[in-house]
Every structure is written in C-alpha cells, then in structure tokens.
Design a protein around this motif. Structure first.
Motif, PDB file in Angstrom:
ATOM      1  N   MET A  28       0.843  -1.204   0.000  1.00  0.00           N
ATOM      2  CA  MET A  28       0.000   0.000   0.000  1.00  0.00           C
ATOM      3  C   MET A  28       0.873   1.247   0.000  1.00  0.00           C
ATOM      4  O   MET A  28       1.762   1.397   0.822  1.00  0.00           O
ATOM      5  CB  MET A  28      -0.894  -0.083   1.247  1.00  0.00           C
ATOM      6  CG  MET A  28      -1.794   1.089   1.462  1.00  0.00           C
ATOM      7  SD  MET A  28      -3.219   1.254   0.391  1.00  0.00           S
ATOM      8  CE  MET A  28      -3.976  -0.375   0.493  1.00  0.00           C
ATOM      9  N   VAL A  29       0.627   2.111  -0.962  1.00  0.00           N
ATOM     10  CA  VAL A  29       1.408   3.348  -1.064  1.00  0.00           C
ATOM     11  C   VAL A  29       0.780   4.411  -0.175  1.00  0.00           C
ATOM     12  O   VAL A  29      -0.417   4.625  -0.233  1.00  0.00           O
ATOM     13  CB  VAL A  29       1.348   3.884  -2.514  1.00  0.00           C
ATOM     14  CG1 VAL A  29       2.142   5.156  -2.650  1.00  0.00           C
ATOM     15  CG2 VAL A  29       1.836   2.842  -3.475  1.00  0.00           C
ATOM     16  N   ALA A  47     -12.472  12.842  -6.987  1.00  0.00           N
ATOM     17  CA  ALA A  47     -13.193  12.061  -7.998  1.00  0.00           C
ATOM     18  C   ALA A  47     -13.220  10.581  -7.603  1.00  0.00           C
ATOM     19  O   ALA A  47     -12.474  10.146  -6.720  1.00  0.00           O
ATOM     20  CB  ALA A  47     -12.509  12.233  -9.342  1.00  0.00           C
ATOM     21  N   SER A  48     -14.074   9.839  -8.283  1.00  0.00           N
ATOM     22  CA  SER A  48     -14.195   8.404  -8.015  1.00  0.00           C
ATOM     23  C   SER A  48     -12.882   7.697  -8.338  1.00  0.00           C
ATOM     24  O   SER A  48     -12.223   8.017  -9.318  1.00  0.00           O
ATOM     25  CB  SER A  48     -15.326   7.844  -8.881  1.00  0.00           C
ATOM     26  OG  SER A  48     -15.390   6.465  -8.716  1.00  0.00           O
ATOM     27  N   GLY A  49     -12.514   6.747  -7.490  1.00  0.00           N
ATOM     28  CA  GLY A  49     -11.316   5.956  -7.750  1.00  0.00           C
ATOM     29  C   GLY A  49     -10.011   6.646  -7.434  1.00  0.00           C
ATOM     30  O   GLY A  49      -8.950   6.199  -7.852  1.00  0.00           O
ATOM     31  N   THR A  50     -10.059   7.742  -6.688  1.00  0.00           N
ATOM     32  CA  THR A  50      -8.807   8.427  -6.329  1.00  0.00           C
ATOM     33  C   THR A  50      -8.297   7.994  -4.953  1.00  0.00           C
ATOM     34  O   THR A  50      -7.304   8.530  -4.466  1.00  0.00           O
ATOM     35  CB  THR A  50      -8.973   9.963  -6.370  1.00  0.00           C
ATOM     36  OG1 THR A  50     -10.163  10.318  -5.661  1.00  0.00           O
ATOM     37  CG2 THR A  50      -9.065  10.485  -7.787  1.00  0.00           C
ATOM     38  N   GLY A  51      -9.001   7.045  -4.326  1.00  0.00           N
ATOM     39  CA  GLY A  51      -8.484   6.482  -3.081  1.00  0.00           C
ATOM     40  C   GLY A  51      -9.034   7.091  -1.806  1.00  0.00           C
ATOM     41  O   GLY A  51      -8.401   6.986  -0.754  1.00  0.00           O
ATOM     42  N   LYS A  52     -10.227   7.679  -1.857  1.00  0.00           N
ATOM     43  CA  LYS A  52     -10.797   8.299  -0.652  1.00  0.00           C
ATOM     44  C   LYS A  52     -11.112   7.241   0.413  1.00  0.00           C
ATOM     45  O   LYS A  52     -10.663   7.337   1.555  1.00  0.00           O
ATOM     46  CB  LYS A  52     -12.100   9.062  -0.989  1.00  0.00           C
ATOM     47  CG  LYS A  52     -11.905  10.174  -1.993  1.00  0.00           C
ATOM     48  CD  LYS A  52     -13.205  10.899  -2.267  1.00  0.00           C
ATOM     49  CE  LYS A  52     -14.247  10.042  -2.955  1.00  0.00           C
ATOM     50  NZ  LYS A  52     -13.867   9.572  -4.289  1.00  0.00           N
ATOM     51  N   SER A  53     -11.886   6.238   0.019  1.00  0.00           N
ATOM     52  CA  SER A  53     -12.284   5.219   0.997  1.00  0.00           C
ATOM     53  C   SER A  53     -11.059   4.490   1.537  1.00  0.00           C
ATOM     54  O   SER A  53     -10.962   4.215   2.736  1.00  0.00           O
ATOM     55  CB  SER A  53     -13.238   4.202   0.360  1.00  0.00           C
ATOM     56  OG  SER A  53     -14.352   4.866  -0.172  1.00  0.00           O
ATOM     57  N   THR A  54     -10.113   4.207   0.615  1.00  0.00           N
ATOM     58  CA  THR A  54      -8.906   3.492   1.053  1.00  0.00           C
ATOM     59  C   THR A  54      -8.147   4.334   2.075  1.00  0.00           C
ATOM     60  O   THR A  54      -7.711   3.812   3.098  1.00  0.00           O
ATOM     61  CB  THR A  54      -7.993   3.202  -0.161  1.00  0.00           C
ATOM     62  OG1 THR A  54      -8.781   2.598  -1.170  1.00  0.00           O
ATOM     63  CG2 THR A  54      -6.848   2.289   0.214  1.00  0.00           C
ATOM     64  N   GLU A  90     -19.082   8.405   1.579  1.00  0.00           N
ATOM     65  CA  GLU A  90     -20.152   8.752   0.627  1.00  0.00           C
ATOM     66  C   GLU A  90     -21.034   9.879   1.166  1.00  0.00           C
ATOM     67  O   GLU A  90     -22.253   9.880   0.983  1.00  0.00           O
ATOM     68  CB  GLU A  90     -21.021   7.510   0.313  1.00  0.00           C
ATOM     69  CG  GLU A  90     -20.253   6.316  -0.204  1.00  0.00           C
ATOM     70  CD  GLU A  90     -19.863   6.423  -1.670  1.00  0.00           C
ATOM     71  OE1 GLU A  90     -20.708   6.772  -2.487  1.00  0.00           O
ATOM     72  OE2 GLU A  90     -18.693   6.174  -1.992  1.00  0.00           O
ATOM     73  N   LEU A 103     -17.615  12.293  -2.914  1.00  0.00           N
ATOM     74  CA  LEU A 103     -17.294  12.656  -4.295  1.00  0.00           C
ATOM     75  C   LEU A 103     -17.324  14.161  -4.496  1.00  0.00           C
ATOM     76  O   LEU A 103     -18.333  14.795  -4.146  1.00  0.00           O
ATOM     77  CB  LEU A 103     -18.362  12.074  -5.220  1.00  0.00           C
ATOM     78  CG  LEU A 103     -18.183  10.659  -5.726  1.00  0.00           C
ATOM     79  CD1 LEU A 103     -19.366  10.285  -6.595  1.00  0.00           C
ATOM     80  CD2 LEU A 103     -16.887  10.544  -6.508  1.00  0.00           C
ATOM     81  N   MET A 141       2.595  -1.787  -6.512  1.00  0.00           N
ATOM     82  CA  MET A 141       1.575  -2.742  -6.961  1.00  0.00           C
ATOM     83  C   MET A 141       2.251  -3.957  -7.601  1.00  0.00           C
ATOM     84  O   MET A 141       1.821  -5.089  -7.424  1.00  0.00           O
ATOM     85  CB  MET A 141       0.628  -2.067  -7.945  1.00  0.00           C
ATOM     86  CG  MET A 141      -0.276  -1.051  -7.260  1.00  0.00           C
ATOM     87  SD  MET A 141      -1.671  -0.638  -8.272  1.00  0.00           S
ATOM     88  CE  MET A 141      -2.472   0.602  -7.284  1.00  0.00           C
ATOM     89  N   ILE A 174      -5.637   5.909  -9.397  1.00  0.00           N
ATOM     90  CA  ILE A 174      -5.123   4.769  -8.641  1.00  0.00           C
ATOM     91  C   ILE A 174      -6.079   3.560  -8.750  1.00  0.00           C
ATOM     92  O   ILE A 174      -5.635   2.417  -8.883  1.00  0.00           O
ATOM     93  CB  ILE A 174      -4.860   5.190  -7.171  1.00  0.00           C
ATOM     94  CG1 ILE A 174      -3.861   4.277  -6.521  1.00  0.00           C
ATOM     95  CG2 ILE A 174      -6.108   5.271  -6.363  1.00  0.00           C
ATOM     96  CD1 ILE A 174      -3.291   4.817  -5.221  1.00  0.00           C
ATOM     97  N   GLY A 175      -7.372   3.839  -8.736  1.00  0.00           N
ATOM     98  CA  GLY A 175      -8.361   2.752  -8.807  1.00  0.00           C
ATOM     99  C   GLY A 175      -8.316   2.041 -10.146  1.00  0.00           C
ATOM    100  O   GLY A 175      -8.425   0.816 -10.216  1.00  0.00           O
ATOM    101  N   ASP A 195      -5.144  -0.108 -10.304  1.00  0.00           N
ATOM    102  CA  ASP A 195      -5.359  -1.308  -9.496  1.00  0.00           C
ATOM    103  C   ASP A 195      -6.137  -2.352 -10.311  1.00  0.00           C
ATOM    104  O   ASP A 195      -5.782  -3.513 -10.373  1.00  0.00           O
ATOM    105  CB  ASP A 195      -6.143  -0.882  -8.245  1.00  0.00           C
ATOM    106  CG  ASP A 195      -6.285  -1.985  -7.226  1.00  0.00           C
ATOM    107  OD1 ASP A 195      -5.238  -2.513  -6.809  1.00  0.00           O
ATOM    108  OD2 ASP A 195      -7.419  -2.309  -6.853  1.00  0.00           O
TER     109      ASP A 195
END
Ligand SMILES: Nc1ncnc2c1ncn2[C@@H]1O[C@H](COP(=O)(O)OP(=O)(O)OP(=O)(O)O)[C@@H](O)[C@H]1O
Ligand SMILES: [Mg+2]
Length: 279
Positions: free
Chosen positions: A1-2, A33-40, A121, A155, A201, A230-231, A234
């Motif tokens: 994980m980076v 934006a979506s897939g930029t690693g917020k949840s992670t 969210e 988002l 990765m 990033i998403g 991946d």
C-alpha cells in the motif's frame, strides 16, 4: 500500500490535537473524484488508529475505537443512526423511535471509547432538502456528543451542497479539507511518484514468471491508460494478472494489459498512439 496524500498524516495529527477535547474539535473532509483512493485512505487512517489505540490501551474489552459507516442513499436522521447502530452491533428494529435510537447510539459510542468516526459517501447528504438538512443535524448531534474525531469522505464535495447554507458553513468552519486527485505525469517528481506506485503494486504480484521491473518499464503506458487514477491502475494490473494466471504465462505482458477493459472515465481519456497521430 502506497501512502497516499497528506490525508493520513493530517488525520493522525488532528486526532492527537482533538484528544481529550469536547469543544473545539476539528474534523477532516476528504473529497475527490471516483477511484482516487478516498475510501482506502480513510480506512487506512482507521486501521492505524485502531492499532495505536490497542497498543496504548491493551486488554480492555468491549472497546470500539473506530466506527465506519457509508451514508445511505436518500439519508434521513434515522437511517444514519441505524447505520451506526448496525456497525456497533446493536439490536435495532425499524419501529425504533429515531430520537431514542440516536441517544442509544451516542451512549454506546461514548461507553465503547469511540475516538474516530468515519462517514463515507457523504455527498449523498443533500443539504438543499429538508431530509438532508435533518440528516446533517443528526451528524452534528453525534459530533457534539461523542468526543471523537470525525472524518467525512465523498465525491467532489466542492460541487455538492455539503457546504451550502448555515449548516454547510458550520461544516466548512469545523472541517479541514483534503483533496484526492489522480497522479500527474508532467514533471520528473510526478513521474517518480507514479513509478513508485506502479512498483508497489508490481511488488504485490504473485506470478511465478513475472520479471520484477517489467511493469515499471511500462509506467508511462500505464499512466496513459488510466489517466493516473489509482483505482483504474489497481483494476488494470489485477485483471491482467488474473489473465496471466488463466493462460498459464504467469507474467504480465503488454497484450494482457491491452486486453483489459477499463472504466468509462479511463477509456474516455485514453488516446492510443495510433489514434493520436491521425489527428
Ligand atoms: N494507496 C493505495 N495503494 C494501492 N492501492 C490503492 C491505494 N488507494 C486506493 N487504492 C486502490 O484503488 C481503488 C480505488 O480506491 P477507493 O475505493 O479508495 O477510491 P474512492 O476515491 O473511494 O472511489 P469512490 O468515490 O468510487 O468510492 C481500490 O481498489 C484500492 O484498492
Ligand atoms: Mg469510496
């Protein structure tokens, strides 16, 4: 994980500053934006907090240091309280009264020593509607009654209604904003960061014949394909690796990567070299 963004760093600092404070606590809002690693990144912050908590207070039973919920669609106050109750494992019924439910949830979180509340969210809260305003008030109630650090993620929040009106201004005055973005590829430093991500990765791959560094060599191509998301990266590497296992080659080659169909956003921004030259 980076390690990504200063979100984890800022979050950790905030938690230390908030410790023991009932008043004057600040929260963190992660937007992008979506897939930029917020949840992670917020769940990583949660993991770190939990580990640190257990190190500092070993062997205390019935503790729930971190709470994570996803804002339900069309959220109202009761729906938010129910999400928290579910996370805490409380027996709930839809017949429960909204106010007593939120009191119970707050009491349990205080007793369980909850120090970090993650709400994902959050853009689903529509502060232009009555329901959304009420849900926002519900969150503020938890913020005020539980002495924890609150972290929201959602988002493109600058474009949402989250900061509008009196409630929005109250949130804006209390929360530190962090933006998540795609990786750039326009400077030496940006390229180095991108390579670091690809290398991490690649390092996690478990393919028998994969030559280390093969993906790093393709870093510019991987950036062109994914737009630095990033998403999407991946997803691209994960699917190519699965194909390499399925066809027995056990190493990722360019055709594997070419064959992966990515999300619409990544596809829309990708210009294969041939197409570019025809313009
Ligand atoms: N630091 C990281 N290192 C490696 N992989 C990562 C990292 N951050 C995110 N990812 C991967 O990128 C993908 C997307 O991340 P994530 O779900 O956190 O994005 P998001 O911003 O929450 O997207 P959405 O708005 O759609 O919910 C995930 O599959 C995750 O595993
Ligand atoms: Mg997410």
């Amino acid at each position: 994980m980076v390690p990504r963004f200063d979100g984890i760093h800022t979050g950790s600092k905030l938690i230390v500053n908030n410790r023991g404070k009932q008043l004057g606590r600040r929260g963190l809002i992660v937007s992008g934006a979506s897939g930029t690693g917020k949840s992670t990144s917020i769940t990583q912050l949660g993991k770190r907090f939990q580990i640190e908590f257990e190190r500092r207070h070993p062997g205390i039973p019935d503790r729930i240091p971190v709470v994570y919920i996803v804002t339900p669609p069309d959220a109202n106050p009761k729906a938010l309280a129910m999400e928290l109750a579910r996370f805490l494992g409380l027996p709930i019924s839809s017949a429960d009264n909204s106010q007593s439910l939120s009191h119970t949830v707050a009491a349990v979180m205080r007793r369980a020593g909850t120090g970090l509340v993650l709400v994902d969210e959050i853009h689903r809260l529509d502060l232009t509607t009555r329901k959304g305003k009420d849900a926002s008030d519900q969150l503020k109630y938890f913020f005020d009654t539980i002495s924890a650090t609150f972290v929201y993620a959602g988002l493109d929040l600058d474009e949402s209604s989250l900061f509008s009106g009196v409630r929005g201004r109250q949130i804006a005055g209390r929360f530190i904003p962090i933006n998540t973005r795609s990786f750039a590829h326009n400077t030496v430093e940006a390229k180095r960061d991108w390579i670091k991500l690809v290398a991490t990765m690649e390092h996690s791959l478990r393919l028998h014949k994969h030559v280390p560094g093969a993906l790093v060599e393709l870093a510019p191509y991987l950036h062109a394909r994914t737009g630095g998301m990033i998403g999407s990266l991946d997803q691209l590497i994960y699917e190519a690796a699965n194909d390499a296992i399925a066809d027995g080659t056990e190493k990722i080659s360019k055709p594997h990567l070419e064959a992966v169909i990515l999300d619409i956003a990544a596809n829309n921004q990708y210009e294969p070299p041939g197409r570019r030259s025809r313009r």
